[in-house]
Design a protein around this motif. Structure first.
Motif, PDB file in Angstrom:
ATOM      1  N   ASN A 191      22.762  -3.629  48.637  1.00 11.23           N
ATOM      2  CA  ASN A 191      23.480  -2.406  48.270  1.00 11.23           C
ATOM      3  C   ASN A 191      24.476  -2.667  47.152  1.00 11.23           C
ATOM      4  O   ASN A 191      25.131  -3.713  47.119  1.00 11.23           O
ATOM      5  CB  ASN A 191      24.208  -1.827  49.488  1.00 11.23           C
ATOM      6  CG  ASN A 191      23.300  -0.895  50.283  1.00 11.23           C
ATOM      7  OD1 ASN A 191      22.469  -0.194  49.707  1.00 11.23           O
ATOM      8  ND2 ASN A 191      23.439  -0.921  51.597  1.00 11.23           N
ATOM      9  N   HIS A 192      24.549  -1.704  46.221  1.00 15.95           N
ATOM     10  CA  HIS A 192      25.395  -1.781  45.032  1.00 15.95           C
ATOM     11  C   HIS A 192      24.908  -2.837  44.052  1.00 15.95           C
ATOM     12  O   HIS A 192      25.679  -3.361  43.247  1.00 15.95           O
ATOM     13  CB  HIS A 192      26.867  -2.029  45.410  1.00 15.95           C
ATOM     14  CG  HIS A 192      27.450  -0.975  46.287  1.00 15.95           C
ATOM     15  ND1 HIS A 192      27.792   0.269  45.820  1.00 15.95           N
ATOM     16  CD2 HIS A 192      27.735  -0.978  47.617  1.00 15.95           C
ATOM     17  CE1 HIS A 192      28.269   0.997  46.815  1.00 15.95           C
ATOM     18  NE2 HIS A 192      28.244   0.269  47.911  1.00 15.95           N
ATOM     19  N   VAL A 193      23.612  -3.161  44.123  1.00 15.89           N
ATOM     20  CA  VAL A 193      23.036  -4.087  43.151  1.00 15.89           C
ATOM     21  C   VAL A 193      23.130  -3.474  41.758  1.00 15.89           C
ATOM     22  O   VAL A 193      23.056  -2.257  41.587  1.00 15.89           O
ATOM     23  CB  VAL A 193      21.571  -4.409  43.509  1.00 15.89           C
ATOM     24  CG1 VAL A 193      20.679  -3.177  43.347  1.00 15.89           C
ATOM     25  CG2 VAL A 193      21.024  -5.546  42.655  1.00 15.89           C
ATOM     26  N   VAL A 194      23.326  -4.316  40.743  1.00 17.36           N
ATOM     27  CA  VAL A 194      23.360  -3.847  39.359  1.00 17.36           C
ATOM     28  C   VAL A 194      21.919  -3.620  38.906  1.00 17.36           C
ATOM     29  O   VAL A 194      21.103  -4.548  38.904  1.00 17.36           O
ATOM     30  CB  VAL A 194      24.055  -4.870  38.449  1.00 17.36           C
ATOM     31  CG1 VAL A 194      24.019  -4.412  36.997  1.00 17.36           C
ATOM     32  CG2 VAL A 194      25.496  -5.074  38.895  1.00 17.36           C
ATOM     33  N   ALA A 195      21.613  -2.385  38.542  1.00 16.65           N
ATOM     34  CA  ALA A 195      20.231  -2.007  38.259  1.00 16.65           C
ATOM     35  C   ALA A 195      19.613  -2.855  37.143  1.00 16.65           C
ATOM     36  O   ALA A 195      18.458  -3.283  37.240  1.00 16.65           O
ATOM     37  CB  ALA A 195      20.155  -0.520  37.912  1.00 16.65           C
ATOM     38  N   PHE A 196      20.361  -3.089  36.070  1.00 17.26           N
ATOM     39  CA  PHE A 196      19.807  -3.850  34.948  1.00 17.26           C
ATOM     40  C   PHE A 196      19.516  -5.287  35.361  1.00 17.26           C
ATOM     41  O   PHE A 196      18.522  -5.874  34.947  1.00 17.26           O
ATOM     42  CB  PHE A 196      20.770  -3.826  33.755  1.00 17.26           C
ATOM     43  CG  PHE A 196      20.181  -4.397  32.500  1.00 17.26           C
ATOM     44  CD1 PHE A 196      19.381  -3.622  31.683  1.00 17.26           C
ATOM     45  CD2 PHE A 196      20.409  -5.717  32.139  1.00 17.26           C
ATOM     46  CE1 PHE A 196      18.822  -4.150  30.525  1.00 17.26           C
ATOM     47  CE2 PHE A 196      19.864  -6.256  30.988  1.00 17.26           C
ATOM     48  CZ  PHE A 196      19.062  -5.461  30.175  1.00 17.26           C
ATOM     49  N   ASP A 197      20.396  -5.864  36.179  1.00 10.60           N
ATOM     50  CA  ASP A 197      20.176  -7.229  36.664  1.00 10.60           C
ATOM     51  C   ASP A 197      18.856  -7.329  37.413  1.00 10.60           C
ATOM     52  O   ASP A 197      18.167  -8.354  37.353  1.00 10.60           O
ATOM     53  CB  ASP A 197      21.300  -7.646  37.613  1.00 10.60           C
ATOM     54  CG  ASP A 197      22.595  -7.955  36.901  1.00 10.60           C
ATOM     55  OD1 ASP A 197      22.680  -7.687  35.683  1.00 10.60           O
ATOM     56  OD2 ASP A 197      23.529  -8.446  37.549  1.00 10.60           O
ATOM     57  N   MET A 198      18.512  -6.273  38.146  1.00 12.62           N
ATOM     58  CA  MET A 198      17.287  -6.273  38.936  1.00 12.62           C
ATOM     59  C   MET A 198      16.073  -5.929  38.086  1.00 12.62           C
ATOM     60  O   MET A 198      14.986  -6.489  38.245  1.00 12.62           O
ATOM     61  CB  MET A 198      17.435  -5.271  40.083  1.00 12.62           C
ATOM     62  CG  MET A 198      16.288  -5.274  41.079  1.00 12.62           C
ATOM     63  SD  MET A 198      16.655  -4.214  42.484  1.00 12.62           S
ATOM     64  CE  MET A 198      16.904  -2.646  41.654  1.00 12.62           C
ATOM     65  N   ALA A 199      16.261  -5.000  37.129  1.00 12.98           N
ATOM     66  CA  ALA A 199      15.128  -4.523  36.339  1.00 12.98           C
ATOM     67  C   ALA A 199      14.585  -5.590  35.393  1.00 12.98           C
ATOM     68  O   ALA A 199      13.374  -5.662  35.151  1.00 12.98           O
ATOM     69  CB  ALA A 199      15.527  -3.284  35.545  1.00 12.98           C
ATOM     70  N   THR A 200      15.463  -6.435  34.857  1.00 14.22           N
ATOM     71  CA  THR A 200      15.032  -7.411  33.858  1.00 14.22           C
ATOM     72  C   THR A 200      13.981  -8.372  34.392  1.00 14.22           C
ATOM     73  O   THR A 200      12.915  -8.530  33.788  1.00 14.22           O
ATOM     74  CB  THR A 200      16.241  -8.176  33.290  1.00 14.22           C
ATOM     75  OG1 THR A 200      17.115  -7.246  32.666  1.00 14.22           O
ATOM     76  CG2 THR A 200      15.797  -9.198  32.266  1.00 14.22           C
ATOM     77  N   PRO A 201      14.223  -9.060  35.519  1.00 13.94           N
ATOM     78  CA  PRO A 201      13.160  -9.946  36.024  1.00 13.94           C
ATOM     79  C   PRO A 201      11.895  -9.198  36.430  1.00 13.94           C
ATOM     80  O   PRO A 201      10.781  -9.727  36.274  1.00 13.94           O
ATOM     81  CB  PRO A 201      13.809 -10.646  37.221  1.00 13.94           C
ATOM     82  CG  PRO A 201      15.017  -9.854  37.550  1.00 13.94           C
ATOM     83  CD  PRO A 201      15.464  -9.198  36.300  1.00 13.94           C
ATOM     84  N   ILE A 202      12.047  -7.967  36.931  1.00 10.76           N
ATOM     85  CA  ILE A 202      10.854  -7.183  37.277  1.00 10.76           C
ATOM     86  C   ILE A 202      10.010  -6.948  36.032  1.00 10.76           C
ATOM     87  O   ILE A 202       8.782  -7.101  36.043  1.00 10.76           O
ATOM     88  CB  ILE A 202      11.260  -5.849  37.935  1.00 10.76           C
ATOM     89  CG1 ILE A 202      11.895  -6.088  39.304  1.00 10.76           C
ATOM     90  CG2 ILE A 202      10.048  -4.923  38.074  1.00 10.76           C
ATOM     91  CD1 ILE A 202      12.477  -4.837  39.935  1.00 10.76           C
ATOM     92  N   GLU A 203      10.656  -6.577  34.934  1.00 10.86           N
ATOM     93  CA  GLU A 203       9.955  -6.330  33.678  1.00 10.86           C
ATOM     94  C   GLU A 203       9.323  -7.604  33.116  1.00 10.86           C
ATOM     95  O   GLU A 203       8.146  -7.621  32.747  1.00 10.86           O
ATOM     96  CB  GLU A 203      10.920  -5.734  32.650  1.00 10.86           C
ATOM     97  CG  GLU A 203      11.133  -4.247  32.794  1.00 10.86           C
ATOM     98  CD  GLU A 203       9.905  -3.459  32.362  1.00 10.86           C
ATOM     99  OE1 GLU A 203       9.528  -3.538  31.184  1.00 10.86           O
ATOM    100  OE2 GLU A 203       9.320  -2.797  33.222  1.00 10.86           O
ATOM    101  N   VAL A 204      10.100  -8.679  33.021  1.00 13.89           N
ATOM    102  CA  VAL A 204       9.592  -9.901  32.386  1.00 13.89           C
ATOM    103  C   VAL A 204       8.424 -10.468  33.174  1.00 13.89           C
ATOM    104  O   VAL A 204       7.348 -10.729  32.615  1.00 13.89           O
ATOM    105  CB  VAL A 204      10.717 -10.948  32.245  1.00 13.89           C
ATOM    106  CG1 VAL A 204      10.142 -12.284  31.751  1.00 13.89           C
ATOM    107  CG2 VAL A 204      11.780 -10.457  31.270  1.00 13.89           C
ATOM    108  N   PHE A 205       8.614 -10.687  34.466  1.00 13.38           N
ATOM    109  CA  PHE A 205       7.528 -11.283  35.258  1.00 13.38           C
ATOM    110  C   PHE A 205       6.376 -10.303  35.452  1.00 13.38           C
ATOM    111  O   PHE A 205       5.206 -10.701  35.470  1.00 13.38           O
ATOM    112  CB  PHE A 205       8.060 -11.760  36.609  1.00 13.38           C
ATOM    113  CG  PHE A 205       8.984 -12.940  36.503  1.00 13.38           C
ATOM    114  CD1 PHE A 205       8.513 -14.174  36.090  1.00 13.38           C
ATOM    115  CD2 PHE A 205      10.334 -12.816  36.804  1.00 13.38           C
ATOM    116  CE1 PHE A 205       9.367 -15.275  35.980  1.00 13.38           C
ATOM    117  CE2 PHE A 205      11.195 -13.898  36.699  1.00 13.38           C
ATOM    118  CZ  PHE A 205      10.708 -15.134  36.283  1.00 13.38           C
ATOM    119  N   GLY A 206       6.703  -9.020  35.582  1.00 10.71           N
ATOM    120  CA  GLY A 206       5.651  -8.029  35.802  1.00 10.71           C
ATOM    121  C   GLY A 206       4.755  -7.818  34.598  1.00 10.71           C
ATOM    122  O   GLY A 206       3.574  -7.465  34.750  1.00 10.71           O
TER     123      GLY A 206
END
Length: 326
Positions: free
Chosen positions: A10-25
């Motif tokens: 909870n309260h995770v920083v969205a960009f922090d989470m989105a970046t690895p999802i994008e790069v690895f995905g």
């Protein structure tokens, strides 16, 4: 297929989470196949980010099945990580899983004890707090990321791109990583470290300080050759008394304070003028372009040319005349 689990609290920083999802995905092998499977995991089925809520399909049990775990940063409003989360991370580490943190995610890793005795980084603005809170960690605020083998940490959110591309290259080689970098519109390696983004503020001058007038004089005369004796004479003190008083009031030495003042002047001129390096070296008081380049790189972590390329045109709150008076 390599499984990457992105831990969402909870309260995770969205960009922090989105970046690895994008790069690895989006990483692809030469034949077009995807080498990574990305899963977002959480102890709860719904996660609130700074801007929106997420429905999460995988629980913490997915961490045990992952080959890599990414720990994003959370906002200041986030509660401390639960013991359930910390134990899941410790168990994954004991099983040999690679674990990497993004930005303030280093605080979550630190709470597990997995960073004890290791070099680590986080966003430069939080580095001092990390060092104070977890004294067993060797905190290094001037780098973009640190790879300890199994445990990795990165600086601010943008530095997670550097870290993810580094892991892709480690896993699959430079050619695949270079393609992933192009998709992210990023160089595979950025010149310089986090130090170039740090605002080198001087220690605050205590109210009523007996040094205020001499500090103002130093700022007005940076282009001159300023020795310790000259500063002490200006203050009306002996060199020894001046140095002691300086440390007591500002927590640093006069010469260290002078170097930071000159670096700040040089940064301002690189950002806001088209002056050649030779003129900036003179106006900031470095004596020669060679000395300027060496000392600037030592403090900022990159060359004056690279710094200007990255930051030229950035707005400043101070007028040019106030920063360039000789």
């Amino acid at each position: 297929m390599h499984t990457v689990a992105v831990l969402a609290l909870n309260h995770v920083v969205a960009f922090d989470m989105a970046t690895p999802i994008e790069v690895f995905g989006r990483t692809r092998l030469p034949d077009g196949r995807s080498p990574y499977r990305v899963r977002v995991c959480s102890p709860t089925s719904e996660v609130k980010t700074e801007a929106f809520a997420l429905q999460v399909s995988w629980g913490l049990e997915a961490l045990a099945e992952a080959d890599t775990i990414i720990v994003p940063g959370c906002s200041e409003q986030a509660p401390p990580p639960s013991q359930e989360v910390l134990e899941a991370l410790r168990a994954a580490a004991a099983a040999g899983t690679r674990i990497a943190s993004v930005c303030a995610g280093a605080f979550i890793l630190a709470a597990t004890g997995l960073l004890d005795g290791l070099r680590a980084t986080t966003h430069w603005i939080a580095a001092d707090q990390l060092a104070r809170q977890f004294p067993l960690i060797d905190v290094q605020p001037d780098v973009l990321y640190i790879d300890n083998g199994q445990i990795l940490t990165s600086a601010g959110a943008a530095a997670s791109l550097d870290l993810c591309l580094h892991m892709v290259r480690r896993d699959l080689g430079s050619a695949v990583a270079a393609d992933a970098a192009r998709l992210s519109v990023m160089p595979l390696e950025r010149e310089g470290g986090q130090a170039q983004f740090i605002v080198h503020e001087q220690p605050p001058v205590p109210q009523g300080s007996t040094l205020q007038s001499v500090l103002d004089w130093i700022d007005d005369n940076l282009a001159q050759e300023l020795t310790l004796d000259a500063m002490a004479e200006r203050s009306g003190m002996s060199g020894r008394t001046f140095s002691r008083r300086f440390r007591e009031q500002l927590g640093t030495t006069p010469l260290q304070w002078l170097l930071r003042a000159r670096v700040r002047r040089a940064q301002y001129l690189l950002e806001n003028s088209d002056y050649p390096v030779e003129r900036i070296a003179q106006q900031a008081g470095f004596g020669s372009p060679t000395a300027f380049r060496e000392r600037f790189r030592r403090v900022v972590g990159t060359t004056p040319h690279a710094y200007r390329s990255a930051f030229h045109g950035r707005r400043s709150t101070q007028p040019l005349t106030a920063m360039t008076s000789t």
